[in-house]
Write an enzyme that holds these catalytic residues in place. Structure first.
Site, PDB file in Angstrom:
ATOM      1  CD  GLU A   1      -1.824   2.323   1.543  1.00  0.00           C
ATOM      2  OE1 GLU A   1      -1.178   3.080   0.766  1.00  0.00           O
ATOM      3  OE2 GLU A   1      -2.225   2.674   2.655  1.00  0.00           O
TER       4      GLU A   1
ATOM      5  CD  GLU B   1       3.552   9.539   2.619  1.00  0.00           C
ATOM      6  OE1 GLU B   1       3.915   8.370   2.841  1.00  0.00           O
ATOM      7  OE2 GLU B   1       2.542  10.039   3.119  1.00  0.00           O
TER       8      GLU B   1
END
Length: 431
Positions: A142, A151
């Site tokens: 994930e 990110e």
């Protein structure tokens, strides 16, 4: 357009943090801070509390028992270990749960508590730096951040795929689609901007002169917030399509798209919403019938009725084909049928979809909103055209820089840069 609201002390207190992302913002120039942020249990509470996210991963893995049974699995960014546990429930022989943050110690406790310590090995370390005892048949992760690429965890999945996945191995998920659409968001204008118009009524001091400054402050960085489908001013467009079996590090260094929208009607155009879908089509016969981007967005019928989307330079190996597929969606796919297909547990004929679209139930990713410095009134069939580019920031690749240029009906061009990751974005540092 000014919209009044009834002021209350409770609302004033709540407003301060209402539209901030729940995940911690990253400190500049500190890779370490990224992993430390995931040592915070509240981050994992947020992700596990997102039942749409977690249940779709569970369904995708358990529906793939034939593909996972007796196989070796790599869980990239395992967190508290729940996806690793799902893999064992689906029949995996061995799972390597790689987690860089200290939450790995808590994952070991979860695995022990469920009696899975013989099947799951927790490895604390950065994915790019660790060594596995063997190659794997399946990679599950994930990895998605806000705007999909914030990110930059996709880089770890790509590295793991290239180094550790056997030829013909499976990825969960195995494709991702990024979408963009123009929006009108009067709610944010009420709560965050026109708030200043009401200070005279509340406190007897006229502070309406701060309205332009408040509006500009709102558009300094990407806002993570839910909007409804009523906020969307035109048919969404496919911004990027990533096939995780093929995507490279180079492909995600600069994602560029040229767009042209036609407005539904009279409204205040206030910016753009960006969201993503990911597909789990790498199991059962779904692999023989890969997901089509129009279905992923839950907008196939609308997309089918619009002219072809202008092509950008995203993922040259597949984005043009993805757009063609989008425009070839069958006419009889109603919104109700699309929703039922996207969330069904039976994925024998269609991939399972995790969607963060405003046309779908809310997830913790919400939507990522890019507000303009001021609203622009649009009418029926007004043309909103321009370009958008997403890329990692130069001084911290975990951060995301978004460059936007747009114009309405070929009038004055607007150019803005949004940074995701800084409390106070510094445009000069990025450039």
């Amino acid at each position: 357009m000014r919209i009044s609201f009834s002021f209350s002390t409770i609302k004033l207190v709540k407003m301060a943090g209402q539209f901030k992302p729940k995940r911690p913002k990253l400190a500049p120039n500190a890779e370490k801070s990224y992993f430390e942020s995931y040592a915070d249990i509240t981050v994992h509470e947020e992700m596990l509390g997102d039942d749409i996210r977690t249940n779709i991963y569970k369904k995708a893995l358990l529906n793939s028992k034939n593909a996972i049974k007796d196989k070796v699995v790599l869980d990239v960014g395992a967190g508290t270990g729940i996806l690793s546990c799902f893999c064992v429930q689906a029949g995996a022989k061995k799972v390597y749960a790689v987690e860089a943050s200290s939450i790995a110690e808590q994952a070991k406790k979860v695995i022990m508590a469920n009696g899975l310590q013989d099947q799951i090995d927790v490895i604390q370390g950065v994915m790019e730096d660790i060594t596995l005892p063997e190659k794997v048949d399946v990679i599950v992760s994930e990895w998605m951040g806000y705007c999909l690429l914030y990110e930059s965890m996709l880089t770890s999945v790509i590295s793991a795929r290239d180094k550790w996945l056997k030829e013909g191995g499976l990825l969960f998920p195995d494709s991702a689609m990024l979408y963009i659409a123009p929006i009108c968001d009067d709610e944010i204008m009420v709560d965050k901007v026109n708030f200043w118009n009401d200070m005279e009524e509340v406190y007897g001091v006229d502070m309406s002169c701060l309205l332009p400054f408040a509006r500009r402050s709102l558009s300094k960085e990407v806002m993570v917030k839910c909007i409804s489908c009523e906020n969307v001013l035109s048919h969404p467009q496919l911004l990027a399509h990533f096939d995780l079996n093929k995507v490279s590090h180079h492909d995600i260094q600069a994602v560029h798209h040229k767009f042209q929208f036609s407005s539904f009607g009279i409204a205040d155009f206030q910016g753009f919403a960006v969201w993503f879908d990911v597909a789990f089509s790498a199991s059962n016969s779904a692999k023989m019938n890969p997901i089509r981007p129009g279905i992923l967005n839950g907008m196939s019928q609308q997309i089918n009725d619009q002219p072809p989307t202008p092509q950008g330079t995203v993922c040259k190996h597949d984005v043009s084909d993805a757009s063609k597929l989008t425009n070839e969606e069958p006419k009889d796919l109603t919104m109700e049928k699309v929703r039922s297909e996207a969330y069904t547990e039976d994925i024998s004929s269609q991939a399972l979809i995790l969607s963060t679209s405003p046309y779908k139930p809310e997830t913790h990713w919400k939507q990522s909103l890019l507000y303009l410095d001021s609203e622009i009134e649009v009418a029926q069939d007004s043309t909103i055209a321009g370009t958008i580019t997403l890329k990692p920031c130069l001084n911290n690749y975990r951060f995301l820089s978004i460059s936007l240029k747009c114009e309405v009906d070929k009038k004055k061009e607007i150019a803005k840069t949004y940074l995701m990751g800084y409390e106070l974005p510094n445009k000069n540092k990025e450039e």
